[in-house]
Design an enzyme around this catalytic site. Structure first.
Site, short mmCIF file in Angstrom:
data_model
loop_
_atom_site.label_atom_id
_atom_site.label_comp_id
_atom_site.label_asym_id
_atom_site.label_seq_id
_atom_site.Cartn_x
_atom_site.Cartn_y
_atom_site.Cartn_z
N PRO A 93 0.83 -1.21 0.00
CA PRO A 93 0.00 0.00 0.00
C PRO A 93 0.85 1.25 0.00
O PRO A 93 1.99 1.24 0.48
CB PRO A 93 -0.79 -0.10 1.31
CG PRO A 93 -0.01 -1.02 2.17
CD PRO A 93 0.74 -1.95 1.27
N ASP A 94 0.31 2.34 -0.56
CA ASP A 94 1.02 3.61 -0.41
C ASP A 94 0.68 4.18 0.96
O ASP A 94 0.13 3.47 1.82
CB ASP A 94 0.70 4.57 -1.57
CG ASP A 94 -0.75 5.05 -1.58
OD1 ASP A 94 -1.50 4.73 -0.63
OD2 ASP A 94 -1.13 5.75 -2.53
N PHE A 95 0.99 5.44 1.20
CA PHE A 95 0.78 5.99 2.53
C PHE A 95 -0.53 6.78 2.63
O PHE A 95 -1.26 6.67 3.60
CB PHE A 95 1.96 6.91 2.92
CG PHE A 95 3.23 6.15 3.12
CD1 PHE A 95 3.55 5.61 4.36
CD2 PHE A 95 4.10 5.92 2.06
CE1 PHE A 95 4.70 4.88 4.54
CE2 PHE A 95 5.26 5.18 2.23
CZ PHE A 95 5.56 4.66 3.48
N ARG A 96 -0.81 7.59 1.62
CA ARG A 96 -1.86 8.60 1.80
C ARG A 96 -3.12 8.40 0.98
O ARG A 96 -4.03 9.22 1.07
CB ARG A 96 -1.28 10.00 1.52
CG ARG A 96 -0.22 10.37 2.53
CD ARG A 96 0.43 11.71 2.30
NE ARG A 96 1.47 11.90 3.31
CZ ARG A 96 2.68 11.34 3.24
NH1 ARG A 96 3.02 10.60 2.22
NH2 ARG A 96 3.54 11.53 4.22
N ASN A 108 11.01 5.08 -1.55
CA ASN A 108 10.48 3.79 -1.13
C ASN A 108 11.50 2.98 -0.33
O ASN A 108 12.70 3.00 -0.62
CB ASN A 108 10.00 2.99 -2.34
CG ASN A 108 8.84 3.70 -3.02
OD1 ASN A 108 8.27 4.63 -2.46
ND2 ASN A 108 8.50 3.27 -4.22
N ASP A 160 11.11 -0.34 0.08
CA ASP A 160 10.90 -1.75 -0.23
C ASP A 160 12.02 -2.37 -1.06
O ASP A 160 12.01 -3.56 -1.34
CB ASP A 160 9.55 -1.94 -0.96
CG ASP A 160 9.41 -1.04 -2.20
OD1 ASP A 160 10.43 -0.78 -2.88
OD2 ASP A 160 8.28 -0.60 -2.49
N HIS A 166 14.93 7.77 1.62
CA HIS A 166 14.37 7.52 2.96
C HIS A 166 14.90 6.23 3.54
O HIS A 166 14.28 5.62 4.42
CB HIS A 166 12.83 7.52 2.90
CG HIS A 166 12.26 8.86 2.57
ND1 HIS A 166 10.93 9.07 2.32
CD2 HIS A 166 12.84 10.08 2.45
CE1 HIS A 166 10.71 10.36 2.06
NE2 HIS A 166 11.87 10.98 2.12
#
Ligand code: OAD
Length: 434
Positions: free
Chosen positions: A164-167, A238, A240, A257
């Site tokens: 999933p993304d964040f927002r 990302n 991941d 990040h």
């Protein structure tokens, strides 16, 4: 020790706080609408732009600064920049009038402003793309004018992999954290909160640890650009590591990040194997906090993903000023551009560099700031556009269409198929061994 962030770049990026978009309308035919409109604002923006002056300075100070110490609070991601008031923001200059007199005036102003800037960059007077869409960008690449492409990515590029993304409302991670009783969703990634209450992060880490996800066609699109010698760098937010899984070499990636490749104690900075964190996180019913192996320290150990309140990795500060001053095309994919300083990088390519946003929604749109000529930050997709192309939709569809226009479709498909086959075989082998 972490290298000190480049102060010049930091200052530039810190300035680049977006007000949320004033939701300007996109014209039916962006080329028709944008070219005349581009005249005044584009020239004004280029004249007011600090980028040509600042980029070399930032680059040199970055190299000399790297390796010195930094504090963890010197270049924070700023939770205050997350989202915002959708009604705020400045107005775009209007371009809708067909009035001859107005065109005349604009033409004269264009002429007066055509003076070239201090860095010798010609002020942008004409549209830099034949059309502000995938076809325009494909033509640019085909013409051989885009050979140093920077891709900037966010969580949206991994959504089709199942992450999933964040927002995104409803499906994004931040709308699914009620069970952790957080004061606000992104507290789970806040250093100060983590120090007081580490458990929510460690519970969530069970879901975040890179698992058996396969890279998406968008990841392989970047690999294709790399194989063709066209990718200058992939700047990703990302965590991941799917860019690496798709075969991009470490050198081609800036993990802005951080990621789960390493872990360290937040008190004594001692590096720990990621396995140490994994064991704590997956033991029992999960969510155990992970502590430093040095008993006299007892600090918390976390994967080196960047929390709000922490500095971005030295590599970000080292590469950004150099790469962004060299890029000749920027492709931004799958990000809300809500988190700084990463988001501010879109303004750090030269004013004569075209940019493409591939996203489900518009992001990072321009507002006019202060200054005599109105200094602009962010994308301009409507009136005043001279270089920003937009594809609204899923990243995978966008990159496929771009590849089709470039005649690369078969190569992309082959990369996806071969890459996934290899990863699946490796996963099966690993499973058989364990
Ligand atoms: P966001 O969740 O803020 O934004 C994802 C964007 O991708 C949104 O604009 C979505 O509409 C769009 N999107 C979702 N699925 C898509 C798809 N299949 N194709 C195209 N677009 C799609 O994620 P980021 O911008 O990456 O920080 O968030 C930035 C940072 O915020 C993250 O790195 C994270 C978070 O707090 C840390 O973990 C430190």
């Amino acid at each position: 020790m972490m290298a000190s962030p480049d102060k010049s770049l930091e200052a530039v990026l810190d300035d680049a706080v977006y007000m949320p978009p004033p939701t300007p309308a996109i014209a039916d035919d962006p080329v028709e609408a944008a070219i005349p409109a581009a005249s005044l604002p584009a020239a004004a923006v280029a004249a007011a732009s600090p980028l040509p002056d600042r980029a070399p300075a930032a680059a040199s100070s970055s190299s000399s600064d790297s390796g010195s110490e930094s504090s963890t609070s010197s270049s924070p991601l700023r939770p205050g920049d997350l989202g915002g008031d959708a009604d705020a923001g400045g107005a775009c200059l209007s371009s809708s009038s067909d009035d001859d007199e107005e065109r005349d005036l604009v033409a004269r102003l264009r002429q007066q402003l055509s003076i070239g800037d201090e860095a010798g960059v010609q002020l942008a007077k004409e549209a830099l793309l034949p059309s502000f869409d995938l076809a325009g960008v494909a033509q640019l690449i085909q013409s051989g004018k885009a050979k140093r492409i920077i891709c900037m990515c966010g969580a949206g590029i991994s959504v089709s992999a199942g992450i999933p993304d964040f927002r995104s409302p409803g499906t994004g991670l931040y709308s699914q954290l009620q069970k952790y009783n957080l004061p606000y969703p992104h507290a789970v990634f806040e250093l100060s909160y983590f120090e007081k209450k580490p458990k929510p992060f460690f519970r969530l880490a069970r879901e975040l640890f890179p698992g058996n996800y396969l890279p998406t066609p968008t990841h392989y699109f970047m690999k294709l650009l790399h194989d063709k010698g066209l990718l200058l760098r992939c700047f990703t937010q990302n965590i991941d590591s799917l860019e690496k899984q798709a075969g991009l070499p470490a050198e081609a990636i800036v993990a802005a990040h951080g990621n789960f490749d390493s872990a360290k104690c937040i008190r004594c900075a001692r590096p720990h194997p990621v396995e140490h964190v994994r064991q704590a996180v997956f033991a029992g019913d999960g969510g155990n906090a992970c502590y430093c192996v040095k008993k006299s320290c007892g600090g918390l150990v976390k994967p080196e993903i960047v929390f709000f309140g922490e500095s971005l990795p030295p590599r970000f500060w080292e590469r950004a000023p150099l790469d962004y001053s060299e890029a000749d095309l920027l492709i931004v994919m799958g990000t809300s551009l809500a988190v700084h300083p990463f988001a501010g990088l879109i303004d750090y390519v030269q004013p004569h560099v075209p940019r493409l946003l591939v996203n489900r929604e518009k992001a990072g749109e321009a507002v006019f700031g202060g200054g005599l000529l109105g200094q602009q930050k962010g994308f301009t997709f409507g009136a005043g556009n001279y270089r920003d192309a937009l594809y609204l939709g899923d990243c995978d569809d966008g990159v496929r269409q771009l590849c089709e226009l470039l005649g690369w479709q078969q190569e992309l498909d082959a990369l996806v198929a071969a890459g996934r086959q290899q990863l699946e075989a490796a996963a099966q082998q690993a499973e058989a061994k364990s």
